[in-house]
Enzyme design. Structure first.
Site, PDB file in Angstrom:
ATOM      1  N   LYS A 107       0.826  -1.217   0.000  1.00 33.93           N
ATOM      2  CA  LYS A 107       0.000   0.000   0.000  1.00 33.93           C
ATOM      3  C   LYS A 107       0.862   1.270   0.000  1.00 33.93           C
ATOM      4  O   LYS A 107       0.373   2.347  -0.299  1.00 33.93           O
ATOM      5  CB  LYS A 107      -0.956  -0.006   1.188  1.00 33.93           C
ATOM      6  CG  LYS A 107      -2.043  -1.059   1.041  1.00 33.93           C
ATOM      7  CD  LYS A 107      -3.107  -0.967   2.116  1.00 33.93           C
ATOM      8  CE  LYS A 107      -4.234  -1.940   1.873  1.00 33.93           C
ATOM      9  NZ  LYS A 107      -3.834  -3.349   2.023  1.00 33.93           N
TER      10      LYS A 107
HETATM   11  C1  LIG Z   1      -4.478  -4.456   1.339  1.00 33.79           C
HETATM   12  C2  LIG Z   1      -3.723  -5.725   1.259  1.00 33.79           C
HETATM   13  C3  LIG Z   1      -4.080  -6.762   0.365  1.00 33.79           C
HETATM   14  C4  LIG Z   1      -5.303  -6.687  -0.504  1.00 33.79           C
HETATM   15  O1  LIG Z   1      -5.179  -5.790  -1.574  1.00 33.79           O
HETATM   16  P1  LIG Z   1      -6.462  -5.338  -2.403  1.00 33.79           P
HETATM   17  O2  LIG Z   1      -5.971  -4.347  -3.370  1.00 33.79           O
HETATM   18  O3  LIG Z   1      -7.416  -4.749  -1.388  1.00 33.79           O
HETATM   19  O4  LIG Z   1      -7.033  -6.551  -3.029  1.00 33.79           O
HETATM   20  C5  LIG Z   1      -3.270  -7.892   0.304  1.00 33.79           C
HETATM   21  N1  LIG Z   1      -2.187  -8.026   1.104  1.00 33.79           N
HETATM   22  C6  LIG Z   1      -1.825  -7.054   1.981  1.00 33.79           C
HETATM   23  C7  LIG Z   1      -0.642  -7.274   2.841  1.00 33.79           C
HETATM   24  C8  LIG Z   1      -2.559  -5.876   2.088  1.00 33.79           C
HETATM   25  O5  LIG Z   1      -2.185  -4.932   2.965  1.00 33.79           O
END
Ligand SMILES: *Cc1c(COP(=O)(O)O)cnc(C)c1O
Length: 436
Positions: A107
């Site tokens: 993220k």
């Molecule tokens: C947010 C997150 C996901 C999921 O990603 P999306 O784009 O919401 O599908 C997967 N793994 C981790 C570690 C995350 O923080």
């Protein structure tokens, strides 16, 4: 470029409004009205391009000239400034490691880009933009660190007192500068309710500019396409057409970005949409029935989503045609026991340490891969963020990377709030930081 709402193709908005509003006025999600196809030249140069250059070449079609090209180049160079390597795990499977950013989660990529795009939309000498986020832990740290020090934007993070881990708390309460943390006497749901109430408070919004930073924001999910291109740049061209990419998914922003990269010409063979037991999308891909459900807690907790907010974007790209979606995506879900077993076996056999989210990706990919195919799964978090599960399965102490250690030495600074909305409103109205 204009951006239309998934609820109504005729309702469109320019970049600035789409980024600052997040959600379209009819509650749809914004989509680019046109998806360009990258020319042959781009694919030839791809192995030699840096992440920042790939970001510029692919994203400028959506963001320029609303943002001038030279400024945009600076944004992509600054936002994509850490390594994203393809690391071989087994003979046929590699990890695309997305966790080398400031908070060790993928993220970081979307947050760093979104912050810099938003700061372009604060008018000279005008009001600052205030990003209001409720967090149960991880989103807060990625957003706070992504926006840290970005001119003209404040971040206000609401989190439930005593309900986030110490490492997580340190990552957004020790930063200072343009980041403020509000420690709410209540639950995560209370924090979310407070944020929603503030967004609906027209009187407050007359006074201060408020916006959100979650993956419904197009400037947060679109930049995630860069690492799909970058991954292909790191593998042999003759393998491109046999390569399958597996995306461990929760809200499906990450996979949506991959599907858009494929629309732009990325020659990926197919995507595997991997989930934990919250299997709404795999179930839909198999049966055509889409049934959101309350989320179930799992060891891969950032993917505990029962009503994925971005999947409608994928449906829109394929005109809601299930057959077309199935041609591009295969769905698989992974149980808690399989997550743990995969961490254990992959460490034993390949000496590679998976985190629970990456384990979902690896497991689903391994199950789906056919003879002569190669697979890449997205490793979305660093295993050191989930020490309990990982140490239990590998029977090894896991080393905290220095970036995490550094946060632990910082001093926590927060403002305490009750769960009454009047408290939050008063906080936002009385500080001049949010207005000028
Ligand atoms: C947010 C997150 C996901 C999921 O990603 P999306 O784009 O919401 O599908 C997967 N793994 C981790 C570690 C995350 O923080």
């Amino acid at each position: 470029m204009q951006f239309y709402s998934t609820n109504n193709k005729n309702l469109s908005s320019n970049l600035k409004n789409a980024v600052l509003q997040g959600l379209a006025p009819d509650n749809g999600l914004y989509m680019p009205e046109h998806i360009p196809v990258m020319p042959e030249e781009f694919w030839q140069q791809l192995p030699n391009l840096s992440l920042g250059e790939i970001g510029f070449e692919t994203l400028r079609h959506f963001f320029c000239p609303d943002i001038p090209e030279e400024v945009f180049h600076q944004i992509t160079d600054e936002a994509f400034n850490f390594p994203i390597p393809v690391v071989p795990v087994s003979e046929e499977i590699s990890a695309l490691e997305l966790f080398h950013g400031p908070t060790l989660a993928f993220k970081d990529i979307g947050s760093r880009f979104l912050a810099r795009v938003m700061s372009q939309f604060t008018e000279n000498g005008g009001k600052p933009i205030n990003v209001l986020v409720a967090t149960s832990g991880d989103t807060g740290s990625a957003v706070a660190n992504g926006f840290l020090g970005v001119e003209g934007v404040n971040v206000i993070i609401l989190y439930p007192e005593g309900l986030v881990s110490e490492v997580q708390e340190k990552q957004f309460t020790t930063l200072g500068q343009n980041i403020q943390a509000l420690e709410v006497k209540g639950t995560f749901d209370d924090c979310q309710r407070l944020v929603k109430t503030a967004f609906m408070d027209e009187a407050l919004r007359q006074e201060i500019v408020l916006t959100s930073a979650n993956s419904i924001n197009l400037a947060r999910f679109l930049p995630q396409m860069v690492y799909y291109f970058y991954a292909f740049g790191q593998i042999k061209r003759q393998d491109w057409k046999d390569t399958v990419i597996c995306v461990p998914s929760g809200n499906f922003g990450n996979l949506t970005a991959g599907v858009i990269a494929a629309q732009m010409g990325l020659p990926v063979k197919r995507f595997v949409a991997a989930t934990n037991v919250n299997d709404i999308v795999p179930h839909y891909l198999e049966t055509g029935n889409y049934h959101p459900a309350p989320s179930i807690a799992t060891p891969a907790n950032a993917m505990d989503v029962g009503d994925p907010s971005n999947f409608v974007r994928i449906q829109t790209i394929f005109d809601n045609n299930l057959n077309k979606i199935q041609d591009c995506l295969t769905g698989l879900s992974v149980t808690d026991e399989q997550i743990k077993e995969t961490i254990r076996i992959v460490f034993k056999k390949h000496r590679y340490v998976l985190d629970p989210h990456g384990a979902v990706g690896y497991r689903a990919l391994q199950k789906n891969l056919k003879k002569d195919e190669k697979g890449i799964f997205l490793a979305t978090a660093h295993p050191a963020k989930f020490p309990e599960t990982v140490e239990m399965e590998t029977q090894q102490k896991i080393q905290q990377p220095q970036r995490l250690e550094r946060f632990m030495h910082g001093t926590k600074s927060t403002t305490a709030l009750t769960k009454n909305y009047s408290d939050l409103k008063c906080f936002l109205e009385t500080s001049s930081v949010f207005k000028t």
